[in-house]
Design a protein around this motif. Sequence first.
Motif, short mmCIF file in Angstrom:
data_model
loop_
_atom_site.label_atom_id
_atom_site.label_comp_id
_atom_site.label_asym_id
_atom_site.label_seq_id
_atom_site.Cartn_x
_atom_site.Cartn_y
_atom_site.Cartn_z
N ALA A 182 -20.41 18.46 -20.64
CA ALA A 182 -18.71 18.95 -21.10
C ALA A 182 -17.42 17.71 -21.22
CB ALA A 182 -19.08 19.81 -20.14
N MET A 183 -16.49 18.74 -21.91
CA MET A 183 -15.41 17.77 -21.66
C MET A 183 -15.22 17.83 -20.65
SD MET A 183 -13.38 16.24 -23.12
CE MET A 183 -12.02 16.35 -25.31
N GLY A 184 -14.49 16.84 -19.71
CA GLY A 184 -13.43 16.83 -18.39
C GLY A 184 -11.87 17.12 -18.97
N VAL A 185 -11.74 17.99 -18.42
CA VAL A 185 -10.73 18.45 -19.07
C VAL A 185 -9.03 17.13 -18.24
CG1 VAL A 185 -8.50 20.60 -18.43
CG2 VAL A 185 -11.03 21.04 -18.46
N PHE A 186 -8.80 17.68 -16.82
CA PHE A 186 -8.30 16.81 -16.23
C PHE A 186 -7.09 16.49 -16.72
CE2 PHE A 186 -12.75 14.46 -16.22
CZ PHE A 186 -12.29 14.66 -14.55
N ASP A 187 -6.26 17.88 -16.78
CA ASP A 187 -4.81 17.97 -17.52
C ASP A 187 -3.79 17.41 -16.52
OD1 ASP A 187 -2.62 19.08 -19.49
OD2 ASP A 187 -2.93 21.09 -18.59
N LEU A 188 -4.65 17.55 -15.31
CA LEU A 188 -3.74 17.31 -14.01
C LEU A 188 -4.35 16.50 -13.07
CD1 LEU A 188 -1.84 20.89 -12.76
CD2 LEU A 188 -1.26 18.91 -14.93
N ASP A 189 -3.98 15.64 -12.51
CA ASP A 189 -3.94 15.20 -11.47
C ASP A 189 -4.43 15.37 -10.23
OD1 ASP A 189 -2.07 14.33 -9.92
OD2 ASP A 189 -1.78 11.99 -11.80
N SER A 190 -4.90 15.40 -9.51
CA SER A 190 -4.73 16.45 -7.92
C SER A 190 -3.70 15.82 -7.42
CB SER A 190 -5.71 15.52 -6.65
OG SER A 190 -5.35 13.76 -6.52
N ILE A 191 -2.64 14.89 -7.18
CA ILE A 191 -1.63 15.11 -6.98
C ILE A 191 -0.39 16.03 -7.80
CG2 ILE A 191 0.43 13.36 -7.19
CD1 ILE A 191 -1.01 11.39 -5.85
N GLN A 192 -1.04 15.35 -9.37
CA GLN A 192 0.01 16.93 -10.01
C GLN A 192 -0.26 18.64 -9.64
OE1 GLN A 192 -0.54 15.17 -13.68
NE2 GLN A 192 0.57 13.68 -13.33
N LEU A 193 -1.43 18.82 -9.42
CA LEU A 193 -1.58 20.09 -8.99
C LEU A 193 -0.91 20.54 -7.68
CD1 LEU A 193 -3.11 22.74 -9.08
CD2 LEU A 193 -5.09 21.59 -8.37
N LEU A 194 -1.45 20.05 -6.22
CA LEU A 194 -0.29 19.84 -5.22
C LEU A 194 1.28 20.14 -5.60
CD1 LEU A 194 -1.26 16.76 -2.66
CD2 LEU A 194 -1.49 19.15 -2.77
N TYR A 195 1.91 19.53 -6.07
CA TYR A 195 2.96 19.31 -6.33
C TYR A 195 3.26 20.61 -6.88
CZ TYR A 195 7.50 17.57 -7.80
OH TYR A 195 9.02 17.90 -7.82
N ALA A 196 2.12 20.98 -8.09
CA ALA A 196 2.85 21.89 -8.65
C ALA A 196 2.48 23.47 -7.92
CB ALA A 196 1.77 22.73 -9.86
N ALA A 197 1.24 23.37 -7.39
CA ALA A 197 1.56 24.73 -6.49
C ALA A 197 2.37 24.43 -5.38
CB ALA A 197 -0.07 24.12 -5.51
N ARG A 198 3.64 23.41 -4.94
CA ARG A 198 4.14 23.43 -4.01
C ARG A 198 5.57 23.90 -4.47
NH1 ARG A 198 6.45 18.51 -1.26
NH2 ARG A 198 8.35 18.00 -2.64
N THR A 199 5.76 23.45 -5.88
CA THR A 199 7.10 24.24 -6.72
C THR A 199 6.61 25.89 -7.10
OG1 THR A 199 7.03 22.41 -7.35
CG2 THR A 199 8.46 23.70 -8.80
N MET A 200 5.41 26.07 -7.15
CA MET A 200 5.32 27.66 -7.32
C MET A 200 5.76 27.97 -6.43
SD MET A 200 1.54 27.13 -9.35
CE MET A 200 1.49 29.39 -9.80
N ARG A 201 5.42 27.61 -4.68
CA ARG A 201 5.90 28.56 -3.37
C ARG A 201 6.87 28.73 -3.41
NH1 ARG A 201 2.88 25.56 0.92
NH2 ARG A 201 4.79 24.39 0.40
N ASP A 202 7.23 27.00 -3.32
CA ASP A 202 9.15 27.21 -2.67
C ASP A 202 10.00 26.86 -3.42
OD1 ASP A 202 6.69 26.03 -0.52
OD2 ASP A 202 7.09 23.87 -0.51
N GLN A 203 9.72 27.28 -4.97
CA GLN A 203 10.54 27.10 -5.51
C GLN A 203 10.59 28.24 -6.66
OE1 GLN A 203 11.74 23.38 -7.74
NE2 GLN A 203 11.96 22.48 -5.49
N GLY A 204 9.06 29.05 -6.62
CA GLY A 204 9.07 30.19 -7.66
C GLY A 204 9.53 29.76 -8.90
N LYS A 205 8.37 28.31 -9.76
CA LYS A 205 8.41 28.19 -10.30
C LYS A 205 7.23 27.30 -10.95
CE LYS A 205 13.37 26.56 -11.34
NZ LYS A 205 13.87 25.17 -10.91
N PHE A 206 6.70 27.91 -12.53
CA PHE A 206 5.85 27.19 -13.20
C PHE A 206 5.61 26.03 -13.49
CE2 PHE A 206 5.39 31.72 -13.47
CZ PHE A 206 3.60 32.01 -13.29
#
Lengths: 222, 311
Positions: free
Chosen positions: B120-144
Amino acid sequence: MITGTRKPMEEIRAMIAPFGRVLVAGCGTCVAECASGGEKEVALLASQLRMDAKLRKISLEVGEITLDRQCVYEFIDQLTPFLENYDAVLSLACGAGVQAVAEVFPQWVILPGLDTGFLGETREAGLWLENCRGCGECRLHLFAGVCPITRCAKRLFNGPCGGSRAGQCEVSPEVQCAWHLILERLERQGRMDCLEEIYPPCDWSRHQGRGPRKIQREDQRA
Amino acid sequence: MKHRSNLQAVLEGAHFAVTAECGPPRGADSQALREKAQILKGCVDAVNVTDNQTAVVRLCSLASCAILKEMGLDPVLQMTTRDRNRIALQSDLLGASALGIRNVLCLSGDHVCFGSEPQAMGVFDLDSIQLLYAARTMRDQGKFIGGGALSDPPKLFLGAVENPFADPLGFRARRLAKKVAAGAQFIQTQCIYNLERFREWMKQVRDLGLDQKTHILAGLTPLKSARMARYMKEKVAGMDLPDAILERMEKVPASKQTQEGIKIALETIEALREIPGLRGIHIMAVEWEQVVPQLVADSGLLPRPSVDRGQ
Ligand code: SF4
Ligand code: SF4
């Protein structure tokens, strides 16, 4: 440089099977440096093919030529006087060279004799290492001159995964962990603060994932 | 729907938390999952559902979490960046919240080459820290990530993992700091056999004040046999199993090794509870969920607190 390795004989034999006259065409730049497609390798492959044909009692005519580059039109043009004598060209250039030649001579069959590899460096005689994926936005200054996009198996931007062992990558133990190298170097340079930054997701749209890229510079155009 | 997860409420209520891991089956039948979950029900505060663990294809984590939720457990959705790009990951975060799944653990994931689909091709478009940050931004700022606004922010309690034993040692606590800065509200660690080194790491963590900013749960995997101990020591990346533990397991006859493993785990839990700044334990008893109730009961951590989760 762009690396390549020669395809296995079996595969080459199958590829050229329909043709009686084959021109083996080398490229004198990258693939010559990585000892897979220069003049020497052309001569070697050509004589192997002749010998192989003889053993199998097949009639095969094999020609040899090596261009300085197969990815630049001025050099490709040198093939013009030879092509008439051959049914197919077995190119020992990288994929870009093979495609450039095919583009210039669309009526001829151009076959790839190499498996094109990666952008890399010659570390020592007989050892080539991949260290750039041509992402289009170089960030080596942030990572102490070690590219995590290329050299970390998980393309991590924000520090190592938990799997490295004694400085080696969890994925292939003979490869150094890119993040181990980055940390070591940043520490030595007293620049560990580089790591506190949270690097945002890569913007692949600007560089990759939208089909082939193009550079066009007006100052270079005639 | 309650806005806090049970896990968040337990941790914020200053209780010593207990979580456990549950791996979904390699098939579409949910029965095995339900059976495992039933064993864990009532003796842990939340259950982590692994996301195609070790890159082996399994029943999807989101669906499994939904099943656990329906059974009345508090699931922790593990999410790796290995298999999905940022579009799929963000979409799954919204899906999780919509299903009432509040806890998300952000990971990069084991490399595909170790799993069932090494081609398989590993995706790794984000790393774990970027995913964390994205999730927090979605939750706290309502932004993708792309900058666009989302209509209803997901309700999420965000976690990350840390391996106190991985190389390079001196950097691990600082890496944790980065995860906390990116939004990790709780941390589950790699399993602990080397208590001494773990204490050292916890000290570094306290020195950086990180125990005040995030809830740290210590990972635990009870040893079933001496063979397993040897395997963990030699084959598992990033694992630190001291010789003394291996010897202790090897010294007892095969028929008593499981008991010895449980004893070691109980001693470890006892020692962990003494470590300042540690907020709970996370039991990863791979395919041995039956041991969890015993461990939790024998270490005096029952009954689990019942907490107010807000409106
Ligand atoms: S960041 Fe890495 S992949 Fe991108 S250009 Fe620089 S070396 Fe190449
Ligand atoms: S061990 Fe190092 S190079 Fe390999 S995946 Fe992990 S961080 Fe990347």
